[in-house]
Design a protein around this motif. Structure first.
Motif, PDB file in Angstrom:
ATOM      1  N   THR A  55       0.837  -1.202   0.000  1.00 34.93           N
ATOM      2  CA  THR A  55       0.000   0.000   0.000  1.00 34.93           C
ATOM      3  C   THR A  55       0.874   1.254   0.000  1.00 34.93           C
ATOM      4  OG1 THR A  55      -1.619  -1.259   1.250  1.00 34.93           O
ATOM      5  CG2 THR A  55      -1.922   1.119   1.188  1.00 34.93           C
ATOM      6  N   ARG A 104      -2.389   5.489   7.291  1.00 35.02           N
ATOM      7  CA  ARG A 104      -2.698   4.150   7.827  1.00 35.02           C
ATOM      8  C   ARG A 104      -2.506   4.225   9.333  1.00 35.02           C
ATOM      9  NH1 ARG A 104      -0.677  -1.688   5.757  1.00 35.02           N
ATOM     10  NH2 ARG A 104      -2.388  -1.215   4.333  1.00 35.02           N
ATOM     11  N   HIS A 132     -10.406  -0.483   4.376  1.00 34.57           N
ATOM     12  CA  HIS A 132      -9.215  -0.311   3.535  1.00 34.57           C
ATOM     13  C   HIS A 132      -9.738  -0.101   2.114  1.00 34.57           C
ATOM     14  CE1 HIS A 132      -5.302  -0.616   1.947  1.00 34.57           C
ATOM     15  NE2 HIS A 132      -4.922  -1.783   2.398  1.00 34.57           N
ATOM     16  N   GLN A 135      -7.821  -0.846  -1.214  1.00 34.47           N
ATOM     17  CA  GLN A 135      -7.640  -2.273  -1.473  1.00 34.47           C
ATOM     18  C   GLN A 135      -8.890  -2.857  -2.151  1.00 34.47           C
ATOM     19  OE1 GLN A 135      -4.847  -4.354  -0.787  1.00 34.47           O
ATOM     20  NE2 GLN A 135      -5.985  -5.857  -1.988  1.00 34.47           N
ATOM     21  N   ARG A 165      -9.999  -5.462   7.798  1.00 33.02           N
ATOM     22  CA  ARG A 165     -10.562  -4.253   7.190  1.00 33.02           C
ATOM     23  C   ARG A 165     -10.762  -4.457   5.687  1.00 33.02           C
ATOM     24  NH1 ARG A 165      -5.151  -1.506   9.319  1.00 33.02           N
ATOM     25  NH2 ARG A 165      -3.624  -2.290   7.843  1.00 33.02           N
ATOM     26  N   VAL A 166      -9.970  -5.373   5.102  1.00 33.45           N
ATOM     27  CA  VAL A 166     -10.139  -5.668   3.675  1.00 33.45           C
ATOM     28  C   VAL A 166     -11.517  -6.293   3.447  1.00 33.45           C
ATOM     29  CG1 VAL A 166      -9.243  -7.012   1.733  1.00 33.45           C
ATOM     30  CG2 VAL A 166      -7.654  -5.963   3.350  1.00 33.45           C
ATOM     31  N   ARG A 223      -5.568 -12.963   5.087  1.00 34.09           N
ATOM     32  CA  ARG A 223      -4.475 -13.360   5.981  1.00 34.09           C
ATOM     33  C   ARG A 223      -4.960 -13.590   7.411  1.00 34.09           C
ATOM     34  NH1 ARG A 223      -0.703 -10.462   9.188  1.00 34.09           N
ATOM     35  NH2 ARG A 223      -1.773  -8.513   8.708  1.00 34.09           N
ATOM     36  N   GLN A 225      -4.399 -12.733  10.848  1.00 28.67           N
ATOM     37  CA  GLN A 225      -3.700 -11.549  11.388  1.00 28.67           C
ATOM     38  C   GLN A 225      -3.288 -11.782  12.835  1.00 28.67           C
ATOM     39  OE1 GLN A 225      -5.284  -7.731  10.317  1.00 28.67           O
ATOM     40  NE2 GLN A 225      -6.285  -8.529   8.496  1.00 28.67           N
ATOM     41  N   PRO A 263      -4.967 -10.225  -0.676  1.00 29.62           N
ATOM     42  CA  PRO A 263      -4.446  -8.847  -0.667  1.00 29.62           C
ATOM     43  C   PRO A 263      -2.968  -8.768  -0.308  1.00 29.62           C
ATOM     44  CG  PRO A 263      -5.759  -9.259   1.314  1.00 29.62           C
ATOM     45  CD  PRO A 263      -5.896 -10.474   0.430  1.00 29.62           C
ATOM     46  N   GLY A 264      -2.423  -9.866   0.252  1.00 30.56           N
ATOM     47  CA  GLY A 264      -1.045  -9.831   0.729  1.00 30.56           C
ATOM     48  C   GLY A 264      -0.972  -9.035   2.016  1.00 30.56           C
ATOM     49  N   PRO A 265       0.025  -9.234   2.842  1.00 31.75           N
ATOM     50  CA  PRO A 265       1.048 -10.270   2.719  1.00 31.75           C
ATOM     51  C   PRO A 265       0.466 -11.659   3.036  1.00 31.75           C
ATOM     52  CG  PRO A 265       1.297  -9.051   4.781  1.00 31.75           C
ATOM     53  CD  PRO A 265       0.202  -8.383   4.033  1.00 31.75           C
TER      54      PRO A 265
END
Ligand code: NCD
Length: 310
Positions: A55, A104, A132, A135, A165-166, A223, A225, A263-265
């Motif tokens: 990002t 961010r 986000h 994204q 958040r994605v 991911r 988290q 979205p990565g990572p």
């Protein structure tokens, strides 16, 4: 548009306009000389209070390729570490006359609060577990390139939904674009209140990844988290990988045309196997590439106003 804080604030027309402009921005990305004069004389600060690879660098490239002056600040290297408040820090930057701050922050709602304090434009580059938006827009761009219209397309969003958040931005964005959505996660990683939420917003939920995969056009893996997890949300990493990971066996359950996004990572071997991440049907690097074009388009919409983009 003055700010980009939440997908909620965008109309369908505004989303389409951002994605359409991104198409011409992606042409620029493939030129030898990647430079448009569009934002010459404009100043952008990327203010990142949480780690980021994609990002942050794509917002910086987006600004530079449009000839804006861009500066990067992080929480650690700024006077915040000397005890200055977020309000005083952003008012300081605003007083220098910057045009836009990309922010961010680990606190949900921080970019909205900052937008109320300053005169410049604000872009939310991820706030806590809230949203986000850039994204979600780059994900929509990637999927629109794949399928054209997303109306009726089935997207499964899989993984650590509680902390994502994605997820929240994608739910709003994909619904506005007419996609059908199924959320897949273990009960411990489904956001609380999901039942009333899904009823109101018309999406499905499931704990059975194997049953959902044969019906999808897109499987969006999210991911795990761990940095946001205080307790044990699942027994072991191995058990999570077996029950909710996109394993080589699960790849065979997907329809031929279905694509994989993330979205990565990535945590390879946890939510996504190396086979899935590197599969021909993986669009993960296309998402990264779209990220620069879509962020150029976002900056264009916020700072350049009407007229020709390229
Ligand atoms: C996401 C984020 O930071 O919210 N990453 C990104 O911006 N590409 C997702 C994540 O960290 O898992």
């Amino acid at each position: 548009m003055k700010h980009l804080l939440s997908i909620e604030d965008l109309s369908r027309e505004e989303i389409d306009s951002i994605l359409d402009t991104a198409v011409s921005m992606q042409d620029v990305q493939h030129r030898d000389v990647k430079k448009l004069p569009t934002l010459r004389g404009r100043t952008i600060i990327n203010f990142f209070f949480e780690d980021s690879t994609r990002t942050r660098s794509s917002f910086e490239l987006a600004g530079k390729w449009m000839s804006a002056d861009t500066i990067n600040l992080s929480g650690k290297g700024s006077s915040l570490s000397k005890g200055e408040s977020l309000r005083d820090t952003v008012l300081t930057v605003d007083a220098m006359g910057v045009d836009l701050i990309v922010i961010r922050h680990p606190a949900s709602g921080a970019p909205k609060q900052v937008a109320e304090w300053v005169n410049c434009s604000i872009v939310n580059a991820g706030d806590g577990t809230h949203e986000h938006p850039s994204q979600a827009l780059l994900d929509a761009y990637t999927l629109r390139r794949e399928f054209g219209d997303l109306q009726g397309r089935h997207v499964a969003i899989v993984g650590d939904l509680t902390h994502s958040r994605v997820l929240r931005s994608n739910l709003l964005c994909l619904r506005k674009l007419g996609a059908r959505i199924t959320l897949v996660a273990p009960p411990t990683l489904m956001p609380s209140g999901i039942a009333s939420w899904s009823e109101r917003d018309g999406f499905a939920t499931s704990h059975d990844l194997d049953a959902v995969l044969p019906t999808v056009d897109v499987v969006m893996m999210l991911r795990v988290q761990r940095e946001r997890m205080a307790g044990g949300y699942f027994p072991t990493a191995r058990e999570y990988a077996v029950t909710y990971g996109l394993s080589p066996r699960r790849l065979d359950l997907l329809p031929d045309h279905a694509v994989i996004t993330h979205p990565g990572p990535m945590n390879r071997g946890l939510e996504i196997s190396a086979d899935a991440a590197d599969a021909v049907r993986s669009r993960i690097l296309d998402q990264v590439s779209a990220g620069v074009a879509v962020r150029m388009s976002i900056l264009y919409h916020l700072l350049a106003g009407e007229g020709s983009a390229t």
